[in-house]
Each structure stands twice: as C-alpha cells, then as structure tokens.
Design a protein around this motif. Structure first.
Motif, short mmCIF file in Angstrom:
data_model
loop_
_atom_site.label_atom_id
_atom_site.label_comp_id
_atom_site.label_asym_id
_atom_site.label_seq_id
_atom_site.Cartn_x
_atom_site.Cartn_y
_atom_site.Cartn_z
N VAL A 15 0.50 -1.23 0.28
CA VAL A 15 -0.01 -0.33 -0.28
C VAL A 15 0.91 1.21 -0.15
O VAL A 15 0.45 2.40 -0.87
CB VAL A 15 -1.17 0.07 1.53
N ASP A 16 1.92 1.04 1.14
CA ASP A 16 2.75 1.83 0.86
C ASP A 16 3.24 2.82 -0.49
O ASP A 16 3.97 3.78 -0.77
CB ASP A 16 3.52 2.39 2.05
N THR A 19 1.24 3.54 -3.07
CA THR A 19 0.98 5.30 -3.40
C THR A 19 2.26 6.16 -3.04
O THR A 19 1.91 7.05 -4.14
CB THR A 19 0.86 5.37 -1.26
N HIS A 22 2.27 6.35 -6.83
CA HIS A 22 1.41 7.49 -7.10
C HIS A 22 1.69 8.78 -7.37
O HIS A 22 1.84 9.38 -8.28
CB HIS A 22 0.48 7.38 -6.59
N ILE A 119 -6.37 7.07 -9.88
CA ILE A 119 -5.13 7.44 -7.90
C ILE A 119 -6.17 7.24 -7.39
O ILE A 119 -6.14 7.10 -6.11
CB ILE A 119 -4.26 8.69 -8.68
N GLU A 122 -8.64 4.37 -6.83
CA GLU A 122 -7.69 2.88 -6.01
C GLU A 122 -7.37 3.24 -5.09
O GLU A 122 -7.50 2.60 -3.91
CB GLU A 122 -6.31 3.21 -7.45
N GLU A 123 -6.87 5.05 -4.65
CA GLU A 123 -6.47 4.90 -3.18
C GLU A 123 -7.43 4.59 -1.99
O GLU A 123 -7.72 4.01 -0.77
CB GLU A 123 -6.34 6.13 -3.00
N LEU A 127 -6.51 1.03 -2.22
CA LEU A 127 -5.53 0.63 -1.21
C LEU A 127 -6.33 0.37 0.30
O LEU A 127 -5.13 -0.33 1.49
CB LEU A 127 -4.74 1.63 -1.24
N ASN A 128 -7.08 1.99 0.52
CA ASN A 128 -7.48 2.01 1.91
C ASN A 128 -8.22 0.37 2.45
O ASN A 128 -7.92 -0.09 3.87
CB ASN A 128 -8.55 2.79 2.18
N ARG A 131 -4.92 -1.57 3.16
CA ARG A 131 -4.23 -1.70 4.52
C ARG A 131 -5.28 -1.59 6.29
O ARG A 131 -4.84 -2.52 6.67
CB ARG A 131 -4.40 0.29 4.42
#
Length: 185
Positions: A15-16, A19, A22, A119, A122-123, A127-128, A131
C-alpha cells in the motif's frame, strides 16, 4: 525535479509502495507541464513508471486482494479498465512529436485527467481496504512480488511506444476499452 530516475526498492508494504508511486507519477506530470524542465525525459520516466506500475498491479496485487476478499471482482475489473484508459491516453502522449506543441499539452492533460481519477479511486476503494483488511504479512509479501515485477518491467523499458501500442491493442481485444470504430464480430 530534475533527476527522473525511478527508485527501485525491493521490499515494503504494498500500500505504501503503490501510494509512493502515485506521488512520483504526479511529480512527473508536473515536470511535463514545466516548460523549463526536460519534459521529454520526464515523459520517458513517466511512461516507464506508469506501465510498470499498472502491469505489476494487475499481475500481482489485484488478484491476490480479490482472493483474500479484500476487494471484489468488480473493483478489480474497474481498476483494469482504468489502467487501459490511462494507457490509451499515454499512447497519445507518446505519439506527440516534441513537447512544445498543443498536441503534447492536450495529450498530457488527457492523461492527467484519467490518471488523477484512477489514483483517487484506487486509493479509496482498493488501497484503504487493503491497509485495513489485509494482514501486514500479506502486504509485505505483495510488496516484494509487486516490486519484483515492476522493477523488471522498468528495466525492460515498459513505457516504449511499441509496448504501449501492444498493451492498448490487447485492451481493445480484451474488451477493456470501448471499440466504437469496429463492427461487432
């Protein structure tokens, strides 16, 4: 930003890492807008990173998150369609001769629009949840696999115009992009 070399770490939380890529893509877009920058070098780095990043996600991250029930098939397919649309816009950017033309400016803004939308989505939607719902060990394992593929693609010049043309053609063939120009088969 004048050095367009792309970091190639070998481990970390997926995830990091995604990101961070991005943010680097956003920095490279800003460099391509800057008339005092080496816009062509920024375009080459941007194309390589964008293709390597998204291809590695589709190969390693999306399927694993789907199998772990962190995301569903709809989110996976939506991400793939957005990658295809971004690659289609990237192809037009790569086809623009020079970096001081209206064609380049228009193509850059088209890429920026599609990519910034992707982006953000997706985040928020992939991705959230990853996480929150994927164990740290899974995120670390995915980070290593994603980076191995991403870095290998970076080394191979994944953003070359020939490769992007092939990726876009495959996206049309696979139905990820609407093909309004061709009759139904």
């Amino acid at each position: 930003m004048t050095d367009y070399s792309i970091p190639q770490p070998t481990s970390g939380d997926v995830v990091d890492l995604i990101t961070a890529d991005h943010r680097l893509l956003e920095d490279l877009m800003r460099a391509m807008r800057d008339e005092s920058a080496d816009r062509d070098a920024a375009r080459v780095a941007f194309a390589d990173l964008l293709v390597a990043h998204s291809e590695a996600e589709e190969d390693n991250v999306y399927p694993k998150l789907k199998s772990k029930k962190v995301i569903d098939g709809e989110e996976e397919e939506h991400g793939e369609k957005e990658h295809a649309a971004t690659n289609e816009a990237l192809l037009k950017l790569l086809q623009a001769k020079g970096t001081d033309t209206q064609k380049f400016e228009d193509a850059l803004e088209a890429v920026a629009e599609v990519l910034n939308h992707h982006i953000g989505e997706e985040e928020l939607s992939i991705l959230n949840p990853a996480r929150e719902d994927a164990p740290e060990t899974t995120r670390q394992e995915l980070g290593e696999k994603w980076l191995a593929k991403r870095n290998q693609l970076l080394e191979s010049g994944a953003g070359s115009i020939d490769n992007v043309e092939a990726i876009v053609k495959k996206a049309y063939d696979d139905g990820l992009l609407p093909n309004d120009d061709q009759p139904d088969e």
